[in-house]
Motif scaffolding. Structure first.
Motif, mmCIF file in Angstrom:
data_model
loop_
_atom_site.group_PDB
_atom_site.id
_atom_site.type_symbol
_atom_site.label_atom_id
_atom_site.label_comp_id
_atom_site.label_asym_id
_atom_site.label_seq_id
_atom_site.Cartn_x
_atom_site.Cartn_y
_atom_site.Cartn_z
ATOM 1 N N SER A 97 -4.628 0.063 -17.644
ATOM 2 C CA SER A 97 -4.902 -1.347 -17.357
ATOM 3 C C SER A 97 -3.692 -2.003 -16.713
ATOM 4 C CB SER A 97 -5.282 -2.097 -18.643
ATOM 5 O OG SER A 97 -4.199 -2.135 -19.541
ATOM 6 N N ASN A 98 -3.905 -3.207 -16.158
ATOM 7 C CA ASN A 98 -2.856 -3.985 -15.486
ATOM 8 C C ASN A 98 -2.097 -3.145 -14.462
ATOM 9 O OD1 ASN A 98 -3.544 -6.144 -17.165
ATOM 10 N ND2 ASN A 98 -1.999 -5.601 -18.678
ATOM 11 N N VAL A 99 -2.815 -2.377 -13.676
ATOM 12 C CA VAL A 99 -2.202 -1.453 -12.722
ATOM 13 C C VAL A 99 -1.733 -2.221 -11.488
ATOM 14 C CG1 VAL A 99 -2.591 0.577 -11.281
ATOM 15 C CG2 VAL A 99 -3.648 0.421 -13.540
ATOM 16 N N ARG A 100 -0.486 -1.959 -11.103
ATOM 17 C CA ARG A 100 0.114 -2.553 -9.916
ATOM 18 C C ARG A 100 0.804 -1.436 -9.151
ATOM 19 N NH1 ARG A 100 -2.484 -6.324 -11.456
ATOM 20 N NH2 ARG A 100 -1.782 -8.281 -12.288
ATOM 21 N N GLY A 101 0.799 -1.533 -7.832
ATOM 22 C CA GLY A 101 1.452 -0.508 -7.024
ATOM 23 C C GLY A 101 2.195 -1.115 -5.862
ATOM 24 N N GLN A 102 3.281 -0.482 -5.482
ATOM 25 C CA GLN A 102 4.066 -0.889 -4.324
ATOM 26 C C GLN A 102 4.426 0.397 -3.592
ATOM 27 O OE1 GLN A 102 7.436 -3.283 -5.306
ATOM 28 N NE2 GLN A 102 8.303 -3.145 -3.252
ATOM 29 N N TYR A 103 3.985 0.498 -2.344
ATOM 30 C CA TYR A 103 4.181 1.736 -1.586
ATOM 31 C C TYR A 103 4.780 1.435 -0.237
ATOM 32 C CZ TYR A 103 1.304 3.688 -5.210
ATOM 33 O OH TYR A 103 0.841 4.063 -6.432
ATOM 34 N N GLU A 104 5.546 2.389 0.273
ATOM 35 C CA GLU A 104 6.146 2.256 1.599
ATOM 36 C C GLU A 104 5.136 2.724 2.647
ATOM 37 O OE1 GLU A 104 9.785 4.485 1.851
ATOM 38 O OE2 GLU A 104 10.525 3.657 -0.041
ATOM 39 N N ALA A 105 5.012 1.934 3.707
ATOM 40 C CA ALA A 105 4.141 2.324 4.832
ATOM 41 C C ALA A 105 4.926 3.282 5.726
ATOM 42 C CB ALA A 105 3.698 1.105 5.609
ATOM 43 N N ARG A 106 4.256 4.329 6.207
ATOM 44 C CA ARG A 106 4.948 5.309 7.056
ATOM 45 C C ARG A 106 4.381 5.282 8.433
ATOM 46 N NH1 ARG A 106 6.599 10.353 3.342
ATOM 47 N NH2 ARG A 106 6.951 9.153 1.515
#
Length: 190
Positions: free
Chosen positions: A181-190
């Motif tokens: 639950s409460n899932v958050r993500g931060q990813y780098e764009a390539r």
């Protein structure tokens, strides 16, 4: 006739007095005083080991996991084993183990469950040198099942980004992780 009654009365009187004396002797006042219950130390350690190492093998002879700990203490009353700075490698029969560490740990009596407490870290580098690191404050690891879970906050660093959530189920053998639950993500764009 009167003397026979007096004799019987005196004889029974002496016997009764003897019974009273014996009874009084067996019933002493100390028996009725509150006796403190014997105290059992719930945290009594019946044995311990310093710099302990344990290795578990798979049926085919490959290493399933190995664990070291600065100190291992066995609690007599609960049969729980306490670990200080546990460090575990879960190999899953491969060359790339999951490396599991924490400040403290508790192993259940049959050894199937390890509760990791404080600064829990699970890390793995795969065959392409990609690293995955999972951190939490508390986590339960089932070494034989190659499975870990927690209801605490979790952070996963890897695959070009960071994911956070509350609660996790990690299937270490398949390298599959589910945040609950409460899932958050931060990813780098390539």
């Amino acid at each position: 006739m009167l003397s026979k009654k007096i004799r019987n009365f005196l004889l029974f009187g002496v016997i009764a007095a003897l019974f009273l004396a014996v009874g009084y002797w067996n019933i002493s006042p100390e028996r009725f005083l509150d006796q403190p219950a014997a105290q059992v130390d719930e945290g009594a350690i019946d044995y311990y080991a310093i710099n302990a190492k344990s290795v578990q093998f798979l049926p085919d002879g490959k290493v399933q996991y190995e664990m070291t700990s600065d100190k291992v203490e066995h609690v007599k009353t609960t049969e729980v084993t306490l670990l200080t700075n546990p460090d575990m490698n879960i190999y899953r029969g491969t060359e790339f183990p999951w490396h599991v560490t924490s400040k403290r740990g508790e192993v259940n009596p049959d050894g199937t469950e390890v509760e990791l407490i404080d600064s829990v870290r699970i890390a793995r580098t795969d065959d392409k040198s990609r690293e995955t690191v999972i951190t939490s404050s508390r986590m339960t690891v089932f070494p034989q099942k190659q499975y870990a879970q927690t209801e605490q906050d979790v952070r996963i660093d890897g695959a070009g980004g960071v994911s956070t959530g509350k609660g996790m189920k990690a299937y270490l053998k398949e390298s599959r992780i589910h945040l609950l639950s409460n899932v958050r993500g931060q990813y780098e764009a390539r």
